[in-house]
Design an enzyme around this catalytic site. Structure first.
Site, PDB file in Angstrom:
ATOM      1  CG  ASP A   9      64.246  17.079  31.355  1.00  0.00           C
ATOM      2  OD1 ASP A   9      65.372  17.377  30.899  1.00  0.00           O
ATOM      3  OD2 ASP A   9      63.750  15.933  31.242  1.00  0.00           O
ATOM      4  CG  LEU A  10      63.741  18.803  25.022  1.00  0.00           C
ATOM      5  CD1 LEU A  10      62.516  19.616  24.630  1.00  0.00           C
ATOM      6  CD2 LEU A  10      64.930  19.206  24.152  1.00  0.00           C
ATOM      7  CG  ASP A  11      65.891  14.609  25.773  1.00  0.00           C
ATOM      8  OD1 ASP A  11      65.411  14.672  24.632  1.00  0.00           O
ATOM      9  OD2 ASP A  11      67.053  14.970  26.036  1.00  0.00           O
ATOM     10  CB  THR A  17      63.949  12.502  22.715  1.00  0.00           C
ATOM     11  OG1 THR A  17      63.847  13.050  24.024  1.00  0.00           O
ATOM     12  CG2 THR A  17      63.608  13.525  21.673  1.00  0.00           C
ATOM     13  CE  LYS A  45      63.353   6.913  30.428  1.00  0.00           C
ATOM     14  NZ  LYS A  45      62.028   6.462  30.866  1.00  0.00           N
ATOM     15  CB  SER A 114      67.448  20.006  28.243  1.00  0.00           C
ATOM     16  OG  SER A 114      67.921  18.825  27.637  1.00  0.00           O
ATOM     17  CB  ALA A 115      71.583  16.961  30.308  1.00  0.00           C
ATOM     18  CE  LYS A 145      68.671  18.493  33.768  1.00  0.00           C
ATOM     19  NZ  LYS A 145      67.473  18.179  32.989  1.00  0.00           N
ATOM     20  CD  GLU A 169      64.606  16.609  35.114  1.00  0.00           C
ATOM     21  OE1 GLU A 169      64.341  15.436  34.806  1.00  0.00           O
ATOM     22  OE2 GLU A 169      65.515  17.250  34.576  1.00  0.00           O
ATOM     23  CG  ASP A 170      62.051  12.442  32.152  1.00  0.00           C
ATOM     24  OD1 ASP A 170      62.841  13.401  32.171  1.00  0.00           O
ATOM     25  OD2 ASP A 170      62.235  11.431  31.467  1.00  0.00           O
TER      26      ASP A 170
HETATM   27  C1  BG6 Z   1      69.136  14.192  28.580  1.00  0.00           C
HETATM   28  C2  BG6 Z   1      68.650  12.796  28.254  1.00  0.00           C
HETATM   29  O1  BG6 Z   1      68.079  15.105  28.465  1.00  0.00           O
HETATM   30  O2  BG6 Z   1      70.174  14.562  27.687  1.00  0.00           O
HETATM   31  C3  BG6 Z   1      69.809  11.824  28.255  1.00  0.00           C
HETATM   32  O3  BG6 Z   1      67.674  12.390  29.202  1.00  0.00           O
HETATM   33  C4  BG6 Z   1      70.908  12.320  27.316  1.00  0.00           C
HETATM   34  O4  BG6 Z   1      69.352  10.552  27.871  1.00  0.00           O
HETATM   35  C5  BG6 Z   1      71.323  13.732  27.707  1.00  0.00           C
HETATM   36  O5  BG6 Z   1      72.045  11.459  27.383  1.00  0.00           O
HETATM   37  C6  BG6 Z   1      72.379  14.304  26.780  1.00  0.00           C
HETATM   38  O6  BG6 Z   1      71.833  14.439  25.496  1.00  0.00           O
HETATM   39  P1  BG6 Z   1      72.663  14.701  24.175  1.00  0.00           P
HETATM   40  O7  BG6 Z   1      71.578  14.965  23.152  1.00  0.00           O
HETATM   41  O8  BG6 Z   1      73.504  15.915  24.410  1.00  0.00           O
HETATM   42  O9  BG6 Z   1      73.477  13.507  23.889  1.00  0.00           O
HETATM   43 MG    MG Z   2      64.404  14.031  30.931  1.00  0.00          MG
END
Ligand code: BG6
Ligand code: MG
Length: 221
Positions: A9-11, A17, A45, A114-115, A145, A169-170
């Protein structure tokens, strides 16, 4: 099991971030007169942009039409993009770059799952895009997710079977998504929050290939 693919996962796992997401959502909540705290932010999150907005609107008991929702989500994203455009490589979370480089050195296929639709921008900004063999993100997969879609896609792009992958994953929703994908999951964060994961580490600075090889022996999928 024998892990042949690693999905990150990224964030909140590789980059810090979460505070930028919080700052941007907070700015929107303030504009709408909604009380939004860092504690509320925990619920966001790993959650998609629109689902995050829904949570905030629910906190403020605000009912608005679909068009206005799109407008607010776009506004939040505009602010978020401003924040991340000033990010520097030292905002990678401790140990993450070292661990990725170790895995890469061992020839293990690596992917992002990542989402976030801002994934490519962040990876480029931090300068780590070239360290990954595949990127599955919110631009490629529309299911959020805990749906396993983004991790299944990542495994597919790597050419590795789901049961041979581990996910880092966090977020609770992310841990559930990994398990729903039939993958091993290592939570990154607090053990009481990520209790569904197979293992939990505080940060990737606690990880090494050697530790991964120890963990995998204890999991059968
Ligand atoms: C996830 C974050 O990785 O991405 C969420 O943990 C975020 O907080 C989601 O809402 C979507 O991100 P973005 O950048 O497409 O708005
Ligand atoms: Mg995350």
């Amino acid at each position: 099991m024998r892990i042949t693919g690693c999905i990150f996962d990224l964030d909140g796992v590789l980059v810090d971030t979460a505070r930028y997401h919080f700052l941007a959502w907070k700015r929107l909540a303030d504009k709408l007169g909604i009380n939004f705290t860092e504690e509320d932010n925990e619920r966001l999150k790993g959650v998609s942009r629109m689902d995050s907005l829904e949570i905030i609107l629910e906190l403020g008991k605000l009912n608005i039409n679909a068009e206005l929702k799109q407008e607010y989500a776009a506004l939040k994203n505009k602010w978020y993009v401003e924040y991340i455009s000033r990010m520097s490589p030292d905002e990678m979370l401790p140990g993450s770059l070292e661990f990725i480089k170790e895995l890469r050195g061992a020839g293990i296929p690596l992917a992002i799952g990542s989402a976030s639709k801002n994934t490519p921008a962040i990876l480029e900004r931090i300068g780590i895009l070239n360290l990954f063999d595949a990127v599955a993100d919110g631009n490629l997969v529309s299911t959020a997710k805990p749906h396993p879609g983004v991790f299944i896609k990542a495994a597919e792009l790597l050419g590795v079977k789901a049961a041979d992958c581990v996910v880092f994953e966090d977020a609770i929703a992310g841990v559930k998504a990994a398990l729903n994908a039939g993958m091993m999951c290592i939570g990154v964060g607090a053990p009481n929050v990520l209790s569904e994961a197979h293992f939990v580490v505080k940060g990737l600075n606690e990880m090494s290939l050697e530790k991964l090889r120890i963990f995998e022996k204890e999991v059968s999928l």
